[in-house]
Write a protein that holds these residues in place. Structure first.
Motif, short mmCIF file in Angstrom:
data_model
loop_
_atom_site.label_atom_id
_atom_site.label_comp_id
_atom_site.label_asym_id
_atom_site.label_seq_id
_atom_site.Cartn_x
_atom_site.Cartn_y
_atom_site.Cartn_z
N ASP A 101 6.03 1.78 0.44
CA ASP A 101 5.25 1.28 -0.69
C ASP A 101 4.82 -0.17 -0.46
O ASP A 101 3.67 -0.54 -0.73
CB ASP A 101 6.06 1.35 -2.00
CG ASP A 101 6.31 2.76 -2.47
OD1 ASP A 101 5.55 3.66 -2.07
OD2 ASP A 101 7.28 2.95 -3.24
N ILE A 102 5.73 -0.96 0.03
CA ILE A 102 5.43 -2.38 0.30
C ILE A 102 4.38 -2.49 1.40
O ILE A 102 3.45 -3.29 1.30
CB ILE A 102 6.72 -3.15 0.66
CG1 ILE A 102 7.64 -3.20 -0.58
CG2 ILE A 102 6.40 -4.55 1.17
CD1 ILE A 102 9.02 -3.71 -0.31
N GLN A 103 4.49 -1.67 2.44
CA GLN A 103 3.51 -1.68 3.53
C GLN A 103 2.13 -1.29 3.01
O GLN A 103 1.12 -1.89 3.38
CB GLN A 103 3.93 -0.74 4.66
CG GLN A 103 3.03 -0.79 5.87
CD GLN A 103 3.05 -2.15 6.56
OE1 GLN A 103 4.05 -2.86 6.54
NE2 GLN A 103 1.92 -2.53 7.15
N ALA A 104 2.06 -0.30 2.13
CA ALA A 104 0.78 0.13 1.55
C ALA A 104 0.16 -0.99 0.72
O ALA A 104 -1.06 -1.22 0.78
CB ALA A 104 0.98 1.38 0.70
N ILE A 105 0.97 -1.70 -0.04
CA ILE A 105 0.48 -2.84 -0.83
C ILE A 105 -0.04 -3.92 0.11
O ILE A 105 -1.12 -4.48 -0.11
CB ILE A 105 1.60 -3.39 -1.75
CG1 ILE A 105 1.93 -2.37 -2.84
CG2 ILE A 105 1.19 -4.73 -2.35
CD1 ILE A 105 3.21 -2.69 -3.62
N LYS A 106 0.69 -4.20 1.17
CA LYS A 106 0.28 -5.22 2.14
C LYS A 106 -1.06 -4.86 2.77
O LYS A 106 -1.96 -5.69 2.87
CB LYS A 106 1.35 -5.37 3.21
CG LYS A 106 0.98 -6.36 4.29
CD LYS A 106 2.06 -6.41 5.37
CE LYS A 106 1.61 -7.30 6.51
NZ LYS A 106 2.53 -7.24 7.63
#
Length: 122
Positions: free
Chosen positions: A6-11
């Motif tokens: 999820d964090i990678q997708a936001i980044k």
């Protein structure tokens, strides 16, 4: 708590916005400058700034960068947006809201035709 995925997708989603806002590429041609001093922010310039970044990014507009600036000297006309296209005179837009910002990106940035009705001379 969010997962690593999820964090990678936001980044990845935010990377294009950061490039448009902060990129220092010498090949960038068009500059959009939003006045973001106290009076501009009070009038909604922060929302205009965010909307212009989102619109430029979602349309995949090339060679365009969006900047913040301090006071542009016309508190009574905030939010103000200046557009610099190489080889053309600067265009200053006044009383810009989110709808006007979208029209400026569509007609001026993408279409090459300034929106005279929203300029300081209108």
């Amino acid at each position: 708590m969010k997962s690593i995925a999820d964090i990678q997708a936001i980044k990845e989603n935010m990377a294009k916005h950061i490039f448009i806002r902060d990129n220092k590429d010498d090949h960038v041609e068009t500059r959009i400058v939003v006045g973001m001093d106290d009076c501009g922010i009070a009038a909604g310039a922060d929302k205009v700034f965010d909307a212009m970044i989102e619109d430029v990014a979602s349309r995949g507009v090339k060679n365009t960068r969006v900047y913040r600036s301090g006071c542009m000297g016309r508190c009574d006309l905030e939010p103000t947006v200046e557009v610099y296209v190489p080889g053309q005179p600067k265009v200053t837009y006044v009383n810009v809201d989110i709808a006007k910002a979208a029209e400026i990106v569509d007609k001026h940035i993408v279409g090459g035709n300034p929106v005279a009705a929203y300029t300081v001379n209108a």
